[in-house]
Motif scaffolding. Sequence first.
Motif, PDB file in Angstrom:
ATOM      1  N   GLU A  16       0.816  -1.209   0.000  1.00 49.19           N
ATOM      2  CA  GLU A  16       0.000   0.000   0.000  1.00 49.19           C
ATOM      3  C   GLU A  16       0.856   1.269   0.000  1.00 49.19           C
ATOM      4  O   GLU A  16       0.427   2.311  -0.461  1.00 49.19           O
ATOM      5  N   LEU A  17       2.064   1.165   0.521  1.00 48.89           N
ATOM      6  CA  LEU A  17       2.952   2.328   0.596  1.00 48.89           C
ATOM      7  C   LEU A  17       4.078   2.247  -0.435  1.00 48.89           C
ATOM      8  O   LEU A  17       5.128   2.869  -0.266  1.00 48.89           O
ATOM      9  N   LEU A 124      -1.826   3.512   9.155  1.00 48.02           N
ATOM     10  CA  LEU A 124      -2.350   3.625   7.797  1.00 48.02           C
ATOM     11  C   LEU A 124      -3.451   4.673   7.696  1.00 48.02           C
ATOM     12  O   LEU A 124      -3.548   5.382   6.689  1.00 48.02           O
ATOM     13  N   ARG A 128      -2.533   7.316   4.794  1.00 43.89           N
ATOM     14  CA  ARG A 128      -3.272   7.303   3.517  1.00 43.89           C
ATOM     15  C   ARG A 128      -3.568   8.699   2.985  1.00 43.89           C
ATOM     16  O   ARG A 128      -3.249   8.988   1.823  1.00 43.89           O
ATOM     17  N   ALA A 132      -1.837  10.350  -0.341  1.00 48.14           N
ATOM     18  CA  ALA A 132      -2.720  10.739  -1.448  1.00 48.14           C
ATOM     19  C   ALA A 132      -2.504  12.204  -1.820  1.00 48.14           C
ATOM     20  O   ALA A 132      -2.419  12.541  -3.002  1.00 48.14           O
TER      21      ALA A 132
END
Length: 137
Positions: A16-17, A124, A128, A132
């Motif tokens: 995710e990162l 997270l 996030r 973004a």
Amino acid sequence: MTASNAQDPPRPGSLELQGVAILLVEDSWHIGKAMKTLLRVLGADVAGPAATTADAERLVGERTPDVAIVDINLRGGERADNLIDRLHEQGVPVIVVTGYAEAALLPGKAEAILQKPVSKDQLLAILRPIIAQRMDR
């Protein structure tokens, strides 16, 4: 058992990162190692853990991070306030982690202040929107 291929969607939370450069400033070896492992599993490129502000500044000099995760109280009674100020001035979002119930910081210097122990979900949830926003630039 089936073989995975490039078309398969990633598992929830995996990578995710990916591609995110994170500076980790933490003087506790065990906590630093655990956080670095977690962030790497999520795909982040982690510099650190740095146990002192001098070590952290050396790492920032090598590569400006996309985000910094900084323990406010470091080794030998050192506080990371000046480091946080410099990161803020450079436009690097800072997430402060602390073992204390409160961390006195000027408003706007940190994206969030998290109390240890910090869970993957907490981290997270803060990372996030920061990531973004940085990717939209």
